[in-house]
Scaffold this motif. Structure first.
Motif, mmCIF file in Angstrom:
data_model
loop_
_atom_site.group_PDB
_atom_site.id
_atom_site.type_symbol
_atom_site.label_atom_id
_atom_site.label_comp_id
_atom_site.label_asym_id
_atom_site.label_seq_id
_atom_site.Cartn_x
_atom_site.Cartn_y
_atom_site.Cartn_z
ATOM 1 N N LEU A 91 -32.661 37.394 -36.177
ATOM 2 C CA LEU A 91 -32.124 38.677 -35.740
ATOM 3 C C LEU A 91 -32.768 39.140 -34.429
ATOM 4 C CD1 LEU A 91 -31.816 40.432 -39.197
ATOM 5 C CD2 LEU A 91 -29.947 39.591 -37.757
ATOM 6 N N ASP A 92 -34.060 38.874 -34.263
ATOM 7 C CA ASP A 92 -34.718 39.198 -32.989
ATOM 8 C C ASP A 92 -34.099 38.392 -31.853
ATOM 9 O OD1 ASP A 92 -36.377 40.983 -34.266
ATOM 10 O OD2 ASP A 92 -38.110 39.620 -34.320
ATOM 11 N N SER A 93 -33.816 37.139 -32.112
ATOM 12 C CA SER A 93 -33.188 36.285 -31.104
ATOM 13 C C SER A 93 -31.798 36.804 -30.741
ATOM 14 C CB SER A 93 -33.105 34.851 -31.629
ATOM 15 O OG SER A 93 -32.496 34.018 -30.695
ATOM 16 N N LEU A 94 -31.037 37.226 -31.750
ATOM 17 C CA LEU A 94 -29.713 37.792 -31.497
ATOM 18 C C LEU A 94 -29.828 39.071 -30.676
ATOM 19 C CD1 LEU A 94 -26.641 37.932 -31.925
ATOM 20 C CD2 LEU A 94 -27.103 39.091 -34.106
ATOM 21 N N GLU A 95 -30.788 39.915 -31.010
ATOM 22 C CA GLU A 95 -30.983 41.157 -30.258
ATOM 23 C C GLU A 95 -31.308 40.854 -28.793
ATOM 24 O OE1 GLU A 95 -33.400 45.328 -30.738
ATOM 25 O OE2 GLU A 95 -34.390 43.488 -31.404
ATOM 26 N N ASN A 96 -32.190 39.893 -28.549
ATOM 27 C CA ASN A 96 -32.529 39.508 -27.175
ATOM 28 C C ASN A 96 -31.310 38.986 -26.428
ATOM 29 O OD1 ASN A 96 -35.182 40.259 -27.534
ATOM 30 N ND2 ASN A 96 -35.832 38.198 -28.135
ATOM 31 N N TYR A 97 -30.516 38.178 -27.101
ATOM 32 C CA TYR A 97 -29.299 37.642 -26.491
ATOM 33 C C TYR A 97 -28.335 38.767 -26.119
ATOM 34 C CZ TYR A 97 -24.786 35.362 -26.024
ATOM 35 O OH TYR A 97 -23.564 34.962 -25.562
ATOM 36 N N LEU A 98 -28.154 39.715 -27.009
ATOM 37 C CA LEU A 98 -27.246 40.834 -26.737
ATOM 38 C C LEU A 98 -27.752 41.698 -25.589
ATOM 39 C CD1 LEU A 98 -26.234 41.830 -30.372
ATOM 40 C CD2 LEU A 98 -24.852 40.604 -28.689
ATOM 41 N N HIS A 99 -29.057 41.887 -25.490
ATOM 42 C CA HIS A 99 -29.613 42.634 -24.359
ATOM 43 C C HIS A 99 -29.360 41.901 -23.049
ATOM 44 C CE1 HIS A 99 -31.440 46.047 -26.276
ATOM 45 N NE2 HIS A 99 -32.097 45.279 -27.137
ATOM 46 N N GLN A 100 -29.536 40.589 -23.067
ATOM 47 C CA GLN A 100 -29.275 39.795 -21.867
ATOM 48 C C GLN A 100 -27.799 39.858 -21.492
ATOM 49 O OE1 GLN A 100 -31.374 38.286 -19.793
ATOM 50 N NE2 GLN A 100 -33.048 39.134 -21.017
ATOM 51 N N LEU A 101 -26.940 39.759 -22.472
ATOM 52 C CA LEU A 101 -25.503 39.812 -22.249
ATOM 53 C C LEU A 101 -25.097 41.171 -21.685
ATOM 54 C CD1 LEU A 101 -22.963 38.050 -22.687
ATOM 55 C CD2 LEU A 101 -22.737 39.112 -24.930
#
Length: 108
Positions: A91-101
């Motif tokens: 979930l942390d990885s998904l959150e980081n990805y969404l912030h980058q996106l």
């Protein structure tokens, strides 16, 4: 036959029975009246719950009352907890990805 707590919670009817008796003991008729299946089917579910140690049956006169013994659910909580680091990392990885996106999406 000795069953484990995971077998008990695998079935939605048994989960609902546990929910019904979690806060108050109910007689078998009161439990069965909450379902659109035969009393025999409910009795079989209750039997599995007793074999798993999640419900005890107390006789009071001619009535049989179901009482929840929810301490056994700690086995499930412990098992789920062992996967917390895995899912937190995902979930942390998904959150980081969404912030980058989000950085690349123009604001209107």
């Amino acid at each position: 036959m000795r069953r484990d707590v995971f077998q008990a919670i695998a079935d939605p009817t048994r989960r609902e029975i546990l929910h019904l008796v979690a806060y108050q003991s109910l007689n078998m008729e009161a439990v069965a009246n909450n379902f659109a299946v035969s009393r025999t089917a409910i009795y079989k579910h209750v039997k599995i719950l007793t074999q798993c140690g999640l419900v005890t049956i107390k006789n009071q006169g001619r009535e049989r009352y179901c009482e929840a013994q929810l301490k056994k659910l700690s086995e499930v909580a412990d098992w789920v907890e062992s996967y917390r680091p895995f899912w937190n990392a995902k979930l942390d990885s998904l959150e980081n990805y969404l912030h980058q996106l989000n950085k690349y999406i123009p604001n209107d």
